[in-house]
Design a protein around this motif. Structure first.
Motif, PDB file in Angstrom:
ATOM      1  N   LEU A  44      26.460  63.893  57.996  1.00 55.29           N
ATOM      2  CA  LEU A  44      27.207  64.903  58.750  1.00 55.29           C
ATOM      3  C   LEU A  44      28.304  64.260  59.587  1.00 55.29           C
ATOM      4  CD1 LEU A  44      24.326  67.252  60.002  1.00 55.29           C
ATOM      5  CD2 LEU A  44      25.969  67.716  58.179  1.00 55.29           C
ATOM      6  N   ARG A  47      31.315  63.378  57.519  1.00 56.43           N
ATOM      7  CA  ARG A  47      32.145  64.544  57.178  1.00 56.43           C
ATOM      8  C   ARG A  47      32.767  65.190  58.410  1.00 56.43           C
ATOM      9  NH1 ARG A  47      27.499  65.916  54.013  1.00 56.43           N
ATOM     10  NH2 ARG A  47      27.053  67.626  55.461  1.00 56.43           N
ATOM     11  N   ASP A  49      31.112  66.961  60.631  1.00 50.90           N
ATOM     12  CA  ASP A  49      30.477  68.258  60.838  1.00 50.90           C
ATOM     13  C   ASP A  49      29.319  68.208  61.824  1.00 50.90           C
ATOM     14  OD1 ASP A  49      32.180  69.306  58.943  1.00 50.90           O
ATOM     15  OD2 ASP A  49      30.777  68.978  57.279  1.00 50.90           O
TER      16      ASP A  49
END
Length: 233
Positions: A44, A47, A49
């Motif tokens: 995560l 990315r 995110d």
């Protein structure tokens, strides 16, 4: 007593090894789960995110923290939000992970957790991801197994003692019968014989040997008596 003590010692060693292997296996499963979750969070981060609040499998079974290089918590799970960092140890490099047992984690009853740490990068900055999994279920399982072994040991030893006593008693009963018969044999009862078990084992061979010895003694005694009572010319 010897058989019971030997079985008891073997039982204790086997129980210790079993509990140790069980605990090691359960701990390895927990470690694997913590590492997997940590790598998911690292993905995560890669990315971009990463949310401020991270989801966990159970409110009291797992915790997550992301700590920056200065030691500040930049993201965590709800159940540990606002708390200081879980641990100070870090992974050696980005491709590896470190894992330790951390005591008194501020969640629930301040239990013990296995905490995995991996290195990652968030917005170009190095961070450490900590994922902790509770040892409560492991400790409960190990404690129950220990209780079962502790309760089973007296039962096993009682069974072994009773079985051994009965078996050895059955095996020695013919020998006791032979001993009593030999004790009763005297010069006035040399015609008596010890009972011969209908088996060709050590006890049966002992009984036949005793009877042959008695036959020989009886014949010698009869010969001596015959010679002494022979009429003189």
């Amino acid at each position: 007593m010897t058989a019971t003590l030997v079985v008891g010692a073997v039982f204790l060693v086997g129980a210790f090894l079993f509990v140790s292997l069980l605990e090691s296996s359960l701990r390895a499963t927990i470690d694997s789960a913590a590492r997997t979750r940590a790598h998911d969070i690292a993905a995560l981060l890669t990315r971009g995110d990463l949310p401020r609040t991270l989801a966990v499998a159970g409110e009291e079974d797992s915790v997550v923290q992301v700590v920056d290089q200065s030691g500040q918590v930049v993201a965590s799970s709800d159940n540990i939000e606002g708390e200081s960092r879980l641990a100070a140890f870090r992974a050696v490099d980005a491709s590896d992970s470190a894992i330790r047992t951390v005591h008194d984690v501020p969640i629930g009853n301040n239990g013990n957790f296995r905490v995995a740490a991996i290195r990652a990068r968030s917005v170009g900055q190095p961070v450490t991801i900590y994922v902790g999994v509770s040892l409560r279920q492991l400790q409960h399982t190990v404690a129950m197994v220990r209780i079962l072994f502790a309760a089973g040991l007296p039962c096993v030893l009682t069974l072994v003692a009773a079985t051994t006593w009965f078996t050895v008693g059955q095996a020695l009963r013919p020998i006791e019968a032979i001993r009593r018969e030999v004790a009763d044999i005297s010069e006035r009862a040399l015609n008596r014989r010890v009972p011969e078990p209908p088996v060709n084992d050590e006890v049966g061979r002992l009984a036949r040997t005793m009877n042959r010895m008695t036959d020989w003694s009886s014949s010698r005694f009869d010969s001596a008596v015959s010679w002494q009572t022979r009429p003189t010319s």
